[in-house]
Motif scaffolding. Structure first.
Motif, PDB file in Angstrom:
ATOM      1  N   VAL A  54     -14.166-118.260  39.856  1.00  0.00           N
ATOM      2  CA  VAL A  54     -13.433-116.971  40.082  1.00  0.00           C
ATOM      3  C   VAL A  54     -13.054-116.242  38.678  1.00  0.00           C
ATOM      4  O   VAL A  54     -13.288-115.136  38.491  1.00  0.00           O
ATOM      5  CB  VAL A  54     -12.236-117.125  40.847  1.00  0.00           C
ATOM      6  N   VAL A  55     -12.831-117.116  37.754  1.00  0.00           N
ATOM      7  CA  VAL A  55     -12.217-116.511  36.426  1.00  0.00           C
ATOM      8  C   VAL A  55     -13.670-115.729  35.716  1.00  0.00           C
ATOM      9  O   VAL A  55     -13.562-114.652  35.302  1.00  0.00           O
ATOM     10  CB  VAL A  55     -11.723-117.624  35.517  1.00  0.00           C
ATOM     11  N   GLY A  56     -14.842-116.754  35.744  1.00  0.00           N
ATOM     12  CA  GLY A  56     -16.016-116.346  35.024  1.00  0.00           C
ATOM     13  C   GLY A  56     -16.394-114.829  35.846  1.00  0.00           C
ATOM     14  O   GLY A  56     -16.881-113.976  35.180  1.00  0.00           O
ATOM     15  N   GLY A  57     -16.436-115.083  37.187  1.00  0.00           N
ATOM     16  CA  GLY A  57     -17.210-113.876  38.000  1.00  0.00           C
ATOM     17  C   GLY A  57     -16.079-112.727  37.628  1.00  0.00           C
ATOM     18  O   GLY A  57     -16.655-111.345  37.591  1.00  0.00           O
ATOM     19  N   THR A  58     -14.750-112.772  37.649  1.00  0.00           N
ATOM     20  CA  THR A  58     -13.907-111.493  37.313  1.00  0.00           C
ATOM     21  C   THR A  58     -14.087-110.962  35.998  1.00  0.00           C
ATOM     22  O   THR A  58     -14.178-109.833  35.974  1.00  0.00           O
ATOM     23  CB  THR A  58     -12.324-111.978  37.721  1.00  0.00           C
ATOM     24  N   VAL A  59     -14.373-111.631  35.009  1.00  0.00           N
ATOM     25  CA  VAL A  59     -14.698-111.404  33.742  1.00  0.00           C
ATOM     26  C   VAL A  59     -15.775-110.660  33.626  1.00  0.00           C
ATOM     27  O   VAL A  59     -15.779-109.157  33.158  1.00  0.00           O
ATOM     28  CB  VAL A  59     -14.811-112.443  32.595  1.00  0.00           C
ATOM     29  N   LEU A  60     -17.045-110.996  34.290  1.00  0.00           N
ATOM     30  CA  LEU A  60     -18.320-110.465  34.302  1.00  0.00           C
ATOM     31  C   LEU A  60     -18.056-108.997  35.104  1.00  0.00           C
ATOM     32  O   LEU A  60     -18.681-107.934  34.737  1.00  0.00           O
ATOM     33  CB  LEU A  60     -19.258-111.350  34.974  1.00  0.00           C
ATOM     34  N   ALA A  61     -17.408-109.180  36.074  1.00  0.00           N
ATOM     35  CA  ALA A  61     -17.023-107.969  36.952  1.00  0.00           C
ATOM     36  C   ALA A  61     -16.492-106.871  36.128  1.00  0.00           C
ATOM     37  O   ALA A  61     -16.801-105.547  36.209  1.00  0.00           O
ATOM     38  CB  ALA A  61     -16.411-108.026  38.239  1.00  0.00           C
ATOM     39  N   VAL A  62     -15.365-107.096  35.352  1.00  0.00           N
ATOM     40  CA  VAL A  62     -14.570-106.286  34.471  1.00  0.00           C
ATOM     41  C   VAL A  62     -15.387-105.788  33.377  1.00  0.00           C
ATOM     42  O   VAL A  62     -15.348-104.488  33.351  1.00  0.00           O
ATOM     43  CB  VAL A  62     -13.353-106.974  34.080  1.00  0.00           C
ATOM     44  N   VAL A  63     -16.157-106.694  32.797  1.00  0.00           N
ATOM     45  CA  VAL A  63     -17.088-105.982  31.977  1.00  0.00           C
ATOM     46  C   VAL A  63     -18.011-105.143  32.371  1.00  0.00           C
ATOM     47  O   VAL A  63     -18.329-103.900  31.827  1.00  0.00           O
ATOM     48  CB  VAL A  63     -17.780-107.325  31.215  1.00  0.00           C
ATOM     49  N   GLY A  64     -18.721-105.403  33.498  1.00  0.00           N
ATOM     50  CA  GLY A  64     -19.777-104.633  34.072  1.00  0.00           C
ATOM     51  C   GLY A  64     -19.075-103.263  34.590  1.00  0.00           C
ATOM     52  O   GLY A  64     -19.564-102.186  34.151  1.00  0.00           O
ATOM     53  N   GLY A  65     -17.891-103.224  35.369  1.00  0.00           N
ATOM     54  CA  GLY A  65     -17.396-102.164  35.953  1.00  0.00           C
ATOM     55  C   GLY A  65     -16.937-101.141  34.446  1.00  0.00           C
ATOM     56  O   GLY A  65     -17.223-100.101  34.376  1.00  0.00           O
ATOM     57  N   ALA A  66     -16.321-101.812  33.276  1.00  0.00           N
ATOM     58  CA  ALA A  66     -15.883-100.944  32.223  1.00  0.00           C
ATOM     59  C   ALA A  66     -17.237-100.295  31.487  1.00  0.00           C
ATOM     60  O   ALA A  66     -17.375 -99.175  31.203  1.00  0.00           O
ATOM     61  CB  ALA A  66     -15.245-101.699  31.403  1.00  0.00           C
ATOM     62  N   THR A  67     -18.354-101.208  31.426  1.00  0.00           N
ATOM     63  CA  THR A  67     -19.487-100.663  30.643  1.00  0.00           C
ATOM     64  C   THR A  67     -20.008 -99.524  31.375  1.00  0.00           C
ATOM     65  O   THR A  67     -20.324 -98.567  30.826  1.00  0.00           O
ATOM     66  CB  THR A  67     -20.406-101.802  30.716  1.00  0.00           C
ATOM     67  N   PHE A  68     -20.342 -99.763  32.607  1.00  0.00           N
ATOM     68  CA  PHE A  68     -21.199 -98.789  33.575  1.00  0.00           C
ATOM     69  C   PHE A  68     -20.288 -97.655  33.867  1.00  0.00           C
ATOM     70  O   PHE A  68     -20.623 -96.356  34.134  1.00  0.00           O
ATOM     71  CB  PHE A  68     -21.778 -99.173  34.705  1.00  0.00           C
ATOM     72  N   GLY A  69     -18.940 -97.690  33.804  1.00  0.00           N
ATOM     73  CA  GLY A  69     -18.090 -96.764  34.217  1.00  0.00           C
ATOM     74  C   GLY A  69     -18.039 -95.850  32.912  1.00  0.00           C
ATOM     75  O   GLY A  69     -17.841 -94.624  32.917  1.00  0.00           O
ATOM     76  N   THR A  70     -18.038 -96.567  31.803  1.00  0.00           N
ATOM     77  CA  THR A  70     -17.968 -95.496  30.300  1.00  0.00           C
ATOM     78  C   THR A  70     -19.168 -94.886  30.273  1.00  0.00           C
ATOM     79  O   THR A  70     -19.386 -93.760  29.902  1.00  0.00           O
ATOM     80  CB  THR A  70     -17.926 -96.582  29.104  1.00  0.00           C
ATOM     81  N   VAL A  71     -20.345 -95.352  30.687  1.00  0.00           N
ATOM     82  CA  VAL A  71     -21.890 -94.641  30.976  1.00  0.00           C
ATOM     83  C   VAL A  71     -21.633 -93.385  31.606  1.00  0.00           C
ATOM     84  O   VAL A  71     -21.992 -92.325  31.509  1.00  0.00           O
ATOM     85  CB  VAL A  71     -22.828 -95.428  31.464  1.00  0.00           C
ATOM     86  N   ALA A  72     -20.830 -93.495  32.847  1.00  0.00           N
ATOM     87  CA  ALA A  72     -20.827 -92.543  33.760  1.00  0.00           C
ATOM     88  C   ALA A  72     -19.923 -91.574  33.309  1.00  0.00           C
ATOM     89  O   ALA A  72     -19.905 -90.511  33.469  1.00  0.00           O
ATOM     90  CB  ALA A  72     -20.291 -93.141  35.065  1.00  0.00           C
TER      91      ALA A  72
END
Length: 400
Positions: free
Chosen positions: A148-166
């Motif tokens: 749960v911790v690892g998946g949440t970290v990756l989800a936050v990083v992915g969301g922040a990264t591609f949200g920044t691109v958008a």
């Protein structure tokens, strides 16, 4: 020689975490061993997909250097998982899991930076799916809380990264939606992996409790009873019955008969004393093979093992003595305390198996690798040395 994480002889036995934090690999090492090819395929497939997309299907010219770095980071993550999931390096450590998550998170950022620009094709966003698959690949090896911790970290990083691109390069959808779409696959597969890990551990723990309270104790009791009965039957058939049959043919009992009767009685008493002093390991060796196999345990330290450890060692002993390439008189087991004390309790115990095997090192591995995998999970400091015609195992455990 093949050594599985060899170390010095003076080692501290490793204590397992609480049952609620144990993993599917720790409960079912052979099942985790069977699922390892999936982790290998997922890791290699992810690296190949990232390489082909970066090489042949780029949205923008971007940075070839960062694209290459992304592929290398994914390859490093795959190597970590493949190496750490090996049954001979079990258990899969938290450090390895942390490195795996960190490499995937970094690859997510470098992937977006490598093709910085308008996101015209979702197929190019391979890290959205590879981050999610990366959690699935390690589900059998880490507890659900880590997943749960690892998946949440990756989800936050992915969301922040591609949200920044958008936000910098609008793609026709709101920024929050773009961020959610990037994080959703990781969140979904993380939830599925965590549910699997928690459910499996809960079921396995309940089964193990029942087995430990009934089957293991009953098997040990029945095995000891069978060994005692066998020893006494041997004495009766070899000494007592012939003596009585001979007496029936005599007209009178002589002093020599009385002396022989005392010798037989002394032998029976000595046998009963030996039975009382024998440990479960000595009984297991005698039941599984032959009295020719030697167990040196002057302090009776084999009794310090818990039920799980005894079950695993007993299974290995049976497999070892059942092998047609192993002669019982070439099996030597030594149980001794380690000389490093902690000051807060008795020192750990080291058990050593020295076995002559009439087989090549490849043949030894082929026959006993599944048992090595289970032993590795039960005794994390297991040291296996395999040479042609020779097998040596060393491991330690705490006195319970």
């Amino acid at each position: 020689m093949t050594g599985d994480r060899p170390g010095p002889d003076r080692r501290r036995a490793v204590t397992w975490p609480r049952a609620s934090h144990r993993t599917a690999q720790q409960y079912d090492p052979l099942g985790a061993m069977g699922s390892r090819p999936l982790a290998v395929v997922l890791g290699a497939g992810g690296v190949l997909w990232a390489f082909l997309v970066s090489l042949l299907d780029r949205d923008v010219l971007g940075s070839p250097t960062l694209s290459a770095l992304t592929v290398l980071l994914l390859a490093a993550s795959a190597v970590v998982v493949i190496t750490a999931s090996s049954p001979f390096r079990a258990p899969f450590t938290r450090w390895a899991f942390t490195a795996h998550v960190a490499l995937l998170a970094t690859a997510t950022v470098t992937s977006a930076a490598a093709q910085w620009g308008p996101d015209r094709s979702l197929v190019n966003d391979f890290m959205v799916l590879l981050s999610a698959v990366g959690i699935v690949a390690v589900a059998p090896y880490r507890p659900w809380t880590d997943l749960v911790v690892g998946g949440t970290v990756l989800a936050v990083v992915g969301g922040a990264t591609f949200g920044t691109v958008a936000s910098v390069h609008p793609a026709g959808v709101p920024v929050p939606v773009a961020a959610f779409l990037a994080a959703a696959p990781t969140l979904v597969l993380t939830a599925a992996s965590a549910v699997f890990a928690r459910t499996f551990a809960g079921l396995a723990e309940r089964v193990q409790i029942r087995a430990g309270s009934y089957s293991v104790q009953r098997a040990e009791r029945d095995g000891i009873t069978a060994s005692v009965q066998q020893d006494r039957s041997t004495i009766l058939a070899r000494d007592v019955a012939p003596f009585f049959a001979e007496l029936r043919t005599r007209a009178s009992i002589t002093d020599a008969d009385r002396a022989r009767a005392r010798d037989i009685a002394d032998g029976i008493r000595q046998g009963m004393v030996a039975e009382a002093d024998r440990t479960w390991l000595e009984y297991a060796v005698r039941i599984a093979g032959d009295a020719a196999a030697t167990v040196t345990d002057p302090d009776g330290l084999a009794a310090a093992m818990d039920a799980d450890q005894r079950t695993v060692v007993r299974a290995f002993v049976r497999a070892l003595l059942a092998a047609d390439t192993v002669e019982p008189d070439e099996v030597h087991v030594v149980v001794e305390p380690l000389d490093e004390g902690t000051g807060s309790g008795p020192p750990p115990v080291r058990m050593t198996f020295d076995v002559a095997v009439a087989d090549s090192d490849v043949g030894i591995h082929r026959r006993f690798d599944p048992y090595f995998a289970v032993l590795r999970v039960t005794f994390p400091d297991l040291d296996v040395a395999v040479r042609p015609s020779s097998l040596t195992l060393r491991f330690s455990y705490d006195q319970h």
